[in-house]
Design a protein around this motif. Structure first.
Motif, PDB file in Angstrom:
ATOM      1  N   ARG A 193       0.827  -1.310   0.040  1.00 54.51           N
ATOM      2  CA  ARG A 193       0.025   0.085   0.158  1.00 54.51           C
ATOM      3  C   ARG A 193       0.916   1.149  -0.092  1.00 54.51           C
ATOM      4  O   ARG A 193       1.817   1.429   0.843  1.00 54.51           O
ATOM      5  N   VAL A 194       0.745   2.067  -1.169  1.00 54.63           N
ATOM      6  CA  VAL A 194       1.666   3.205  -1.315  1.00 54.63           C
ATOM      7  C   VAL A 194       0.900   4.421  -0.881  1.00 54.63           C
ATOM      8  O   VAL A 194      -0.140   4.893  -1.252  1.00 54.63           O
ATOM      9  N   GLU A 207       5.973   9.426  -9.098  1.00 54.14           N
ATOM     10  CA  GLU A 207       6.577   8.218  -8.304  1.00 54.14           C
ATOM     11  C   GLU A 207       5.712   7.546  -7.345  1.00 54.14           C
ATOM     12  O   GLU A 207       5.670   6.263  -7.392  1.00 54.14           O
ATOM     13  N   GLU A 208       5.010   8.317  -6.722  1.00 56.49           N
ATOM     14  CA  GLU A 208       3.908   7.556  -5.816  1.00 56.49           C
ATOM     15  C   GLU A 208       3.046   6.610  -6.680  1.00 56.49           C
ATOM     16  O   GLU A 208       2.763   5.516  -6.242  1.00 56.49           O
ATOM     17  N   MET A 209       2.296   7.442  -7.633  1.00 57.25           N
ATOM     18  CA  MET A 209       1.279   6.773  -8.333  1.00 57.25           C
ATOM     19  C   MET A 209       1.886   5.482  -9.077  1.00 57.25           C
ATOM     20  O   MET A 209       1.053   4.416  -8.865  1.00 57.25           O
ATOM     21  N   TRP A 213       0.851   1.597  -9.316  1.00 57.75           N
ATOM     22  CA  TRP A 213       0.352   1.165 -10.517  1.00 57.75           C
ATOM     23  C   TRP A 213       1.090   0.079 -11.341  1.00 57.75           C
ATOM     24  O   TRP A 213       0.612  -0.710 -12.186  1.00 57.75           O
ATOM     25  N   GLY A 214       2.558   0.244 -11.072  1.00 58.97           N
ATOM     26  CA  GLY A 214       3.365  -0.308 -11.737  1.00 58.97           C
ATOM     27  C   GLY A 214       3.551  -1.776 -11.263  1.00 58.97           C
ATOM     28  O   GLY A 214       4.425  -2.592 -12.280  1.00 58.97           O
ATOM     29  N   HIS A 215       2.983  -2.147 -10.180  1.00 59.56           N
ATOM     30  CA  HIS A 215       3.338  -3.341  -9.343  1.00 59.56           C
ATOM     31  C   HIS A 215       1.969  -3.968  -9.050  1.00 59.56           C
ATOM     32  O   HIS A 215       2.175  -5.108  -8.314  1.00 59.56           O
ATOM     33  N   GLY A 216       0.779  -3.712  -9.391  1.00 57.43           N
ATOM     34  CA  GLY A 216      -0.297  -4.211  -8.784  1.00 57.43           C
ATOM     35  C   GLY A 216      -0.640  -3.941  -7.441  1.00 57.43           C
ATOM     36  O   GLY A 216      -1.432  -4.668  -6.690  1.00 57.43           O
TER      37      GLY A 216
END
Length: 596
Positions: A193-194, A207-209, A213-216
């Protein structure tokens, strides 16, 4: 290959290792295909990746019905902390357009300037999408590799912010290159969870987004007021099960270490990171990374994993980026030497201003590069990474935000009755960086209205750029005719506690106001934020207060910013006979003279 290029250590030339080309829309769709039922956004309600793709495609279809074409520019000015903000960004990308963000709290004048310079064709606000100008795009296809993904404006040295356009190719390469760095033994995935706590007008928000979204993984937006409150964000990180945080060192340093117990990846950047912070927050259970990169080179160009008691470096380039350090003759320096950092490779963006683009992205003949970005940063080249030394010019960082003093100086010089002016960055006794505008007056008898000046500056610049003003009879001038910034007074003349009849708590608290803000405190009605307090300054102040009164919260300061009122709250936490007030009698309705 140039002979001089051959002298650069191999680990600094990674353009040949660039990730396979794809678009940001490819990135999020790949994650959705792999993890359709995983949470993509949690703003209090979960949106799965399957639902995210469905909603984004519906929004993108609506944009196309409004006439939006691939290649258009779409303004984004929406409140933080909500899923609609991120759906608007993704829908814009899916439609092949570029998003142009402005913080919802920024002045209208800045928004108009940014959107005007970018030539937006439509805009998302909290009320929905509105088409503004005829399309300038080419078709209604999905985004192509060389299409612009976002346009973010940075502070400008000429007094005018600069629009930087980043392509899908560069942006997706950044996402994939970072994936090759972090948590290799246990990669990011659906269980992560980011935190989303940064303004989308700040390129670090990308970077946050895309860490999510780049890793599910799941993006968890934090309310802006909570982010600004500094230390109070710490308990929220625990309650929301945050495992990945990207932030500036100043904010990370304000959170109690236990607030990061669940965080397994902590990324800091945007300003210098102290050894003390690394020793405290880099643990065997948590990777801590220091990242470096200008907006002009797609968010991050280099990174270093941080270890306790190891020197803090800004690291080596990401896969696909080239870094070279040059001397005054524009030739590469050797390990151990200092020079200006120049960036090449897949991450190079472009300025909307063609003339500025040609200047800052000029060729670097000494190593055979046809296009290279000159950062203006002095670094020391070592085999194990780069070490930041300082700036070549007047560009500075305050609270992680890059500020070129030229923009602030242009606005200060335009204030009424200003004859001569200069802007400098100073440090308060508490270590807080503050902008100070020094002015002399064209007509001294007419005086200077500090309140009106602050309001005018706030209309044209983000709050972080508004300086406090010091009026001088005349500014010190060098023989060259330029202002001698080293001779400008700091601390400001007469700064201290001017109030009389304060209680013991008020006296102690007033000195903290002076230490943190570098301004005078005239009486018990002194308001911390009116005196120039920012969110970071507020967190710093409360940190100092907590050394004596651990239960005081940042929210207490926001609810009670006046000196006397805050002192009453503090007294209530630890009543003492010594805190009996010894006030002077003040006429009803008497006002306070503001310092800025």
């Amino acid at each position: 290959m140039s002979d001089l290029l051959a002298t650069i250590p191999d680990q600094y030339l990674l353009q040949d290792k660039a990730p396979a080309p794809r678009t940001l829309w490819d990135v999020v769709r790949a994650s959705a295909a792999q993890y359709p039922e995983a949470a993509a956004i949690d703003d209090g309600e979960i949106l799965t990746y399957a639902e995210l793709i469905q909603d984004v495609e519906a929004w993108a279809a609506d944009l196309r019905q409004h006439g939006v074409m691939r290649g258009d520019h779409i303004g984004i000015r929406m409140s933080s902390g909500q899923r609609d903000l991120y759906l608007a960004i993704l829908a814009t990308l899916a439609a092949g357009a570029a998003y142009v963000p402005v913080d919802a709290d920024d002045p209208d004048e800045r928004a108009e300037m940014v959107f005007g310079e970018a030539g937006i064709n439509g805009i998302f606000t909290d009320e929905g999408f509105r088409k503004l100008n005829p399309s300038t795009g080419v078709d209604q296809d999905e985004p192509h590799l060389e299409d612009t993904a976002w346009i973010i404006f940075t502070s400008g040295s000429t007094g005018k912010p600069k629009g930087v356009a980043v392509t899908h190719r560069s942006a997706a390469a950044f996402v994939d290159a970072e994936a090759a760095l972090f948590l290799q033994d246990n990669p990011l995935g659906p269980e992560d969870r980011v935190l989303a706590g940064l303004s989308v007008a700040f390129d670090a928000s990308c970077e946050e987004m895309w860490l999510a979204w780049g890793h599910g993984a799941c993006l968890v937006p934090a309310p802006r007021a909570l982010v600004r409150s500094g230390m109070d964000l710490g308990p929220w990180l625990i309650r929301r099960d945050i495992t990945v945080v990207s932030t500036v060192p100043t904010l990370a340093g304000l959170w109690p270490a236990e607030a990061l117990d669940n965080v397994r990846l902590l990324i800091v950047g945007g300003e210098a990171c102290s050894q003390e912070l690394v020793n405290r927050l880099a643990t065997s259970d948590r990777e801590m990374w220091n990242t470096y990169g200008p907006t002009e080179a797609t968010v991050v160009a280099s990174a270093a994993m941080l270890q306790p008691d190891h020197p803090v470096s800004i690291g080596l380039p990401l896969n696909g980026w080239d870094l070279v350090v040059i001397d005054g003759e524009e030739n590469p320096v050797r390990p151990g030497e200092v020079g200006e950092l120049v960036i090449g490779g897949v991450g190079l963006a472009r300025y909307l201003d063609a003339e500025k683009d040609a200047e800052k992205y000029a060729p670097l003949p000494s190593v055979g590069w046809e296009r290279a970005y000159r950062t203006g940063d002095h670094v020391r080249l070592e085999e194990d990474g780069l070490y930041f030394v300082g700036r070549v010019d007047d560009q500075v960082k305050i609270g992680g935000r890059r500020i070129e003093l030229g923009e602030v100086e242009a606005n200060v010089a335009a204030l009424p009755n200003v004859y001569n002016s200069a802007v400098a960055v100073n440090k308060t006794a508490a270590g807080e960086s503050v902008l100070v505008g020094y002015v002399s007056l064209e007509d001294p008898e007419a005086g200077f209205d500090h309140r009106a000046a602050k309001e005018r500056l706030a209309e044209t610049m983000p709050a972080a750029l508004v300086p406090r003003i010091c009026v001088m009879d005349e500014l010190p001038i060098r023989t060259s005719g330029k202002v001698d910034k080293k001779a400008l007074p700091w601390p400001l003349p007469g700064v201290g506690i001017e109030a009389v009849g304060l209680s013991e708590t008020e006296e102690w608290l007033a000195q903290l106001f002076v230490d943190v803000l570098g301004v005078s405190v005239e009486d018990e009605d002194a308001d911390f934020f009116t005196l120039g307090g920012t969110s970071l300054a507020a967190a710093t102040l409360v940190g100092r207060i907590r050394e004596r009164f651990p239960t005081v919260a940042v929210r207490d300061l926001y609810d009670h910013p006046r000196l006397g009122s805050l002192a009453e709250i503090i007294d209530a936490t630890a009543p003492s006979a010594q805190n009996v007030k010894k006030r002077h009698v003040k006429p009803v309705g008497a006002g306070t003279r503001l310092l800025q």
